[in-house]
Design a protein around this motif. Structure first.
Motif, short mmCIF file in Angstrom:
data_model
loop_
_atom_site.label_atom_id
_atom_site.label_comp_id
_atom_site.label_asym_id
_atom_site.label_seq_id
_atom_site.Cartn_x
_atom_site.Cartn_y
_atom_site.Cartn_z
N ARG A 1 0.83 -1.20 0.00
CA ARG A 1 0.00 0.00 0.00
C ARG A 1 0.87 1.25 0.00
N ASP A 2 1.94 1.25 0.79
CA ASP A 2 2.84 2.40 0.81
C ASP A 2 3.51 2.59 -0.55
N LEU A 3 3.82 1.48 -1.22
CA LEU A 3 4.44 1.57 -2.54
C LEU A 3 3.50 2.24 -3.53
N VAL A 4 2.23 1.81 -3.53
CA VAL A 4 1.25 2.41 -4.43
C VAL A 4 1.08 3.89 -4.12
N GLY A 5 0.95 4.21 -2.83
CA GLY A 5 0.79 5.61 -2.44
C GLY A 5 1.99 6.45 -2.80
N THR A 6 3.19 5.92 -2.61
CA THR A 6 4.40 6.67 -2.93
C THR A 6 4.49 6.97 -4.41
N VAL A 7 4.23 5.96 -5.24
CA VAL A 7 4.28 6.18 -6.69
C VAL A 7 3.22 7.20 -7.10
N PHE A 8 2.01 7.08 -6.54
CA PHE A 8 0.97 8.03 -6.92
C PHE A 8 1.33 9.45 -6.51
N PHE A 9 1.64 9.67 -5.25
CA PHE A 9 1.81 11.04 -4.78
C PHE A 9 3.11 11.69 -5.26
N HIS A 10 4.09 10.88 -5.62
CA HIS A 10 5.33 11.46 -6.16
C HIS A 10 5.25 11.70 -7.66
N HIS A 11 4.52 10.84 -8.37
CA HIS A 11 4.61 10.86 -9.84
C HIS A 11 3.27 11.04 -10.56
#
Length: 377
Positions: free
Chosen positions: A338-348
């Motif tokens: 979940r953190d991976l998905v959120g990180t990719v979304f909010f950064h990129h």
């Protein structure tokens, strides 16, 4: 319902702006599936299934806490969750077992007067998800029926194709990349009426013809003729002609052809685009230094695949998948999927999402895909 489905097919066939498409489609949907206030339309990157834009009349800016909830909150329903589901369609009441009061999403919807919510995935018949649709109903309105759900399931591939063509038209009108799509409009005598920036390069790269002398490549003429014939066939109104062509430079390109009007003198629009326009893999490499296999695993995680599904897709053991995930987590600085998905979304992706809000207000074309890591491209 068939009349409404046919109308949506015609709306989605001709290349047009995305906001105009959503607005016109909203009116048609309302005649079959009544809703409260206004729908919320989303576009998604088909590679990652992450949001790239939204359109909700009266809400120019999607609240930041609501966006965070889509990717981080543990709730019975979310747009990303429905996009990754088997059915691609969900109502909040069904997801909550008939009692949505325990859902934070339901409580947020209530602040705007909504009670029920239906989320439908917009996925083409070839399997690419390009958007989502959320419809709301106020307290006291009838529950969404199976017939209404069936209608939305029927038109979702058409709406997905329309969203894709609208995004392609936007890229053609305002190129963002060196390989952005090109759009050429022909009259019914195959004379060029208008072109977008960058078309010269596409026409020169297609085999046959001589663009400098005004001779169109055979692939363009053939596709335009097919589009024109479809427009004259009452049983196939609104269909889009497609072809895949090997260019002179050795890369595959896709041509889309559609008739722009069904009355008077007809014009044909032909869009030319790269066959594989994914921007996610270069982004993952440049931002995090992931290996090719780690990029593949990350893409599948973003799409909601389980360890066993990733194992089967990549023909590796579950242990190997876990080792790849451990390396991916270390490189991206996260501790869970979940953190991976959120990180990719909010950064990129959030920068793209917010930029599209600004573009919508300025009546400029909306973009799809992640935010470019190099804005000079």
């Amino acid at each position: 319902m068939q009349c409404a489905a046919d109308k949506i097919t015609q709306l989605c066939a001709a290349p047009r702006g995305l906001i105009a498409l959503w607005q016109d489609a909203s009116e048609v949907v309302a005649g079959v599936v009544p809703y409260f206030w206004t729908p919320c339309w989303f576009t998604l990157d088909p590679v990652s299934l992450l949001m790239t834009s939204h359109h909700h009349l009266g809400m120019d800016e999607f609240p930041g806490e609501w966006l965070a909830a889509e990717y981080y909150e543990d709730d019975v329903q979310s747009v990303p969750g429905v996009m990754r589901s088997a059915t691609g369609l969900s109502t909040l009441h069904d997801a909550a077992g008939g009692d949505p009061s325990r859902s934070p999403r339901w409580r947020r919807n209530r602040t705007l007067g909504g009670d029920q919510e239906l989320i439908a995935r917009l996925r083409t018949r070839s399997g690419e998800t390009w958007g989502a649709l959320s419809l709301y109903r106020a307290e006291g309105m009838p529950m969404f029926t199976e017939s209404e759900k069936s209608f939305l399931a029927e038109v979702s591939p058409t709406l997905a194709g329309g969203a894709r063509r609208a995004l392609l038209c936007g890229q053609a009108a305002e190129p963002e990349y060196s390989d952005s799509p090109g759009l050429i409009v022909l009259d019914d005598q195959w004379d060029v009426e208008s072109v977008t920036p960058g078309v010269d390069r596409w026409m020169a790269d297609l085999p046959g013809g001589n663009w400098d002398r005004g001779e169109l490549p055979p692939a363009v003429i053939t596709l335009a003729a097919r589009a024109l014939r479809s427009a004259e066939d009452r049983d196939h109104l609104g269909e889009v002609a497609l072809s895949r062509v090997l260019s002179r430079s050795g890369s595959w390109v896709v041509l889309h052809g559609a008739c722009l009007s069904s009355t008077g003198r007809r014009r044909i629009a032909v869009i030319v685009e790269p066959a594989h326009p994914s921007r996610l893999h270069p982004l993952l490499m440049s931002a995090y230094g992931l290996t090719e296999r780690e990029k593949e695993v990350t893409t599948l995680v973003l799409q909601g695949a389980s360890t066993s599904q990733i194992s089967a897709e990549l023909s590796v053991s579950a242990h190997t998948v876990q080792q790849h995930l451990k390396s991916i987590f270390e490189k991206t600085g996260v501790h869970s999927r979940r953190d991976l998905v959120g990180t990719v979304f909010f950064h990129h992706y959030e920068p793209r999402f917010r930029d599209n809000e600004t573009r919508a207000l300025a009546d400029r074309p909306l973009r799809g895909g992640p935010w470019p890591t190099d804005r000079r491209r």
